[in-house]
Motif scaffolding. Structure first.
Motif, short mmCIF file in Angstrom:
data_model
loop_
_atom_site.label_atom_id
_atom_site.label_comp_id
_atom_site.label_asym_id
_atom_site.label_seq_id
_atom_site.Cartn_x
_atom_site.Cartn_y
_atom_site.Cartn_z
N LEU A 269 10.72 -3.73 52.64
CA LEU A 269 10.33 -5.14 52.61
C LEU A 269 9.30 -5.49 53.67
CD1 LEU A 269 13.75 -6.90 51.91
CD2 LEU A 269 11.81 -6.68 50.36
N TYR A 270 9.22 -4.67 54.73
CA TYR A 270 8.24 -4.97 55.77
C TYR A 270 6.81 -4.89 55.24
CZ TYR A 270 7.50 0.09 56.12
OH TYR A 270 7.19 1.41 55.85
N LYS A 271 6.62 -4.31 54.08
CA LYS A 271 5.29 -4.22 53.48
C LYS A 271 4.91 -5.49 52.72
CE LYS A 271 5.39 0.83 52.95
NZ LYS A 271 5.26 1.97 52.01
N GLU A 272 5.89 -6.37 52.51
CA GLU A 272 5.63 -7.64 51.82
C GLU A 272 5.10 -8.65 52.83
OE1 GLU A 272 6.01 -8.33 48.50
OE2 GLU A 272 6.38 -6.18 48.25
N LYS A 273 3.80 -8.85 52.85
CA LYS A 273 3.13 -9.63 53.89
C LYS A 273 3.60 -11.08 53.92
CE LYS A 273 -1.04 -6.75 54.01
NZ LYS A 273 -2.52 -6.72 53.85
N LYS A 274 3.67 -11.72 52.75
CA LYS A 274 4.07 -13.13 52.72
C LYS A 274 5.51 -13.30 53.21
CE LYS A 274 0.94 -14.57 49.01
NZ LYS A 274 0.83 -15.15 47.64
N LEU A 275 6.36 -12.38 52.78
CA LEU A 275 7.76 -12.44 53.22
C LEU A 275 7.86 -12.26 54.73
CD1 LEU A 275 10.78 -12.54 52.32
CD2 LEU A 275 10.70 -10.04 52.27
N MET A 276 7.11 -11.31 55.27
CA MET A 276 7.15 -11.04 56.70
C MET A 276 6.58 -12.21 57.50
SD MET A 276 8.71 -8.22 57.26
CE MET A 276 9.78 -8.78 55.92
N LEU A 277 5.56 -12.88 56.96
CA LEU A 277 5.02 -14.06 57.64
C LEU A 277 6.05 -15.18 57.70
CD1 LEU A 277 1.36 -14.23 56.24
CD2 LEU A 277 2.05 -13.79 58.61
N LEU A 278 6.81 -15.33 56.61
CA LEU A 278 7.87 -16.34 56.58
C LEU A 278 8.97 -15.99 57.58
CD1 LEU A 278 9.11 -18.87 55.40
CD2 LEU A 278 9.96 -17.51 53.48
N VAL A 279 9.37 -14.72 57.64
CA VAL A 279 10.38 -14.27 58.60
C VAL A 279 9.89 -14.50 60.03
CG1 VAL A 279 11.60 -12.25 59.51
CG2 VAL A 279 11.41 -12.58 57.03
N LEU A 280 8.62 -14.17 60.29
CA LEU A 280 8.04 -14.38 61.62
C LEU A 280 8.05 -15.85 62.00
CD1 LEU A 280 6.58 -13.22 64.09
CD2 LEU A 280 4.42 -13.47 62.84
N LEU A 281 7.71 -16.72 61.06
CA LEU A 281 7.74 -18.16 61.30
C LEU A 281 9.13 -18.61 61.69
CD1 LEU A 281 6.53 -21.01 61.24
CD2 LEU A 281 6.96 -21.04 58.75
N ILE A 282 10.14 -18.12 60.97
CA ILE A 282 11.53 -18.50 61.25
C ILE A 282 11.95 -18.01 62.63
CG2 ILE A 282 13.93 -18.10 60.56
CD1 ILE A 282 12.95 -18.05 57.65
N ILE A 283 11.55 -16.80 63.00
CA ILE A 283 11.87 -16.27 64.32
C ILE A 283 11.25 -17.13 65.42
CG2 ILE A 283 11.50 -14.33 65.90
CD1 ILE A 283 11.70 -12.47 63.46
N VAL A 284 9.99 -17.49 65.24
CA VAL A 284 9.30 -18.35 66.21
C VAL A 284 10.01 -19.69 66.34
CG1 VAL A 284 7.17 -19.60 66.70
CG2 VAL A 284 7.06 -17.22 65.93
N LEU A 285 10.40 -20.27 65.20
CA LEU A 285 11.09 -21.56 65.23
C LEU A 285 12.43 -21.46 65.95
CD1 LEU A 285 10.39 -22.89 61.61
CD2 LEU A 285 9.51 -23.83 63.76
N PHE A 286 13.14 -20.37 65.72
CA PHE A 286 14.42 -20.19 66.40
C PHE A 286 14.22 -20.04 67.91
CE2 PHE A 286 16.57 -19.41 62.35
CZ PHE A 286 17.83 -19.93 62.62
N ILE A 287 13.17 -19.34 68.31
CA ILE A 287 12.89 -19.19 69.74
C ILE A 287 12.58 -20.55 70.36
CG2 ILE A 287 11.25 -18.24 71.42
CD1 ILE A 287 10.98 -15.79 69.59
#
Length: 310
Positions: A269-287
């Protein structure tokens, strides 16, 4: 030698990063800080988990060989196509167990116990007479419990004097169940023939697309409910992240409808760019929500009624 290494699925080790949310939750809820984390524990904890997972993968591939030959992709696995010997598979299985348990022992006692449970769950899932992967619905529940165990392992890397709240444990478990049910849904659609699907996976005899989709929605709702309880109870600021978590579940469900969906291979799944961008956004928001207080959210945690002046 390559075929024996291949069945250990070293490329799936990336999934062991699911222990990291356990580390994050422990830092949030305990008195430990980032500087308190032992790199020794982190190193041996991560690779101990990887070795235990590979031990489970080894017996999974060997015992699944009679069924994988009916899968359009898995029929090319080494155990199906190569002349592999059981004695060397068992030797490999034992080696991974020894390294996994030894590395786990170096972390702490509770991490070791959790690793043993993870190993036992591999046996329950793959080995008769139980072989839970053949039992409809129980296959998803028993496989996804490994998600909760990884959360515990991440927690025990940080501290061994407590356990995480039940709300986050159940939420993480149900999130894993959602991923597994969605994976099966995508697989069932990809095979496209109920009879062939039943030959590949016995539980598919009783599953249908409708049942798999409905079950994935149930697990998603159960997960978000438990996570919501955790967020409201321990840090109300995380409530701002919830809409994006919902979006993540929805986006992943939409992915499962694609032809040859990436949902069939969570390790890729790490190859799915849009999915990874969404996950990254969520991580940033949690931080951000971890270190910033938003006072306008505080009334949401109050049980008192809001009085209105008429």
């Amino acid at each position: 030698m390559k075929k024996y290494i291949k069945i250990a699925r070293l490329d799936h080790w990336i999934k062991q990063f699911f222990i990291m949310p356990g580390v994050a939750v422990a830092l949030l809820l305990t008195e430990h800080s980032l500087t308190d984390i032992s790199l020794f524990n982190l190193f041996f904890g991560f690779f101990g988990t990887c070795f235990i997972a590979s031990a489970n993968y080894v017996i999974n591939e060997w015992l699944d060989a009679p069924f994988d030959k009916f899968h359009p992709v898995k029929k090319n696995r080494p155990v199906v196509t190569e002349n592999m010997q059981l004695k060397w598979v068992l030797v490999e299985y034992a080696i991974f167990i020894v390294f996994g348990l030894f590395f786990s022992y170096l972390v702490n006692r509770l991490f070791l116990y959790t690793s043993i449970v993870l190993l036992v769950m591999g046996v329950i899932y793959n080995v008769k007479p139980i072989r839970s992967k053949d039992i409809v619905y129980f296959d998803v529940i028993s496989e996804s419990i490994n998600n909760m165990l990884r959360l515990l392992m991440g927690w025990f890397i940080v501290t061994s004097d407590s356990i995480p709240p039940s709300s986050i444990l159940l939420g993480y478990w149900m999130a894993g169940a959602y991923l597994m049910a969605t994976k099966r849904f995508a697989e069932y659609r990809m095979i496209g023939n109920p009879e062939t699907a039943g030959l590949y996976r016995k539980s598919f005899v009783k599953y249908t697309e409708k049942k798999l989709l409905a079950s994935s929605i149930f697990y998603a709702l159960a997960s978000t409910f438990c996570l919501g309880v955790f967020l409201v109870k321990y840090r109300i600021e995380y409530l701002l992240c919830i809409p994006f978590v919902f979006l993540l579940f929805a986006y992943y469900s939409a992915m499962s409808l694609d032809n040859d969906s990436a949902a069939q291979k969570p390790e890729k799944l790490y190859k799915e760019k849009k999915l990874m961008l969404l996950v990254l956004l969520i991580i940033v928001l949690f931080i951000i929500c971890t270190f910033c207080n938003f006072d306008f959210l505080k009334p949401l945690t109050s049980s008192a009624l809001i009085k209105l002046e008429v």
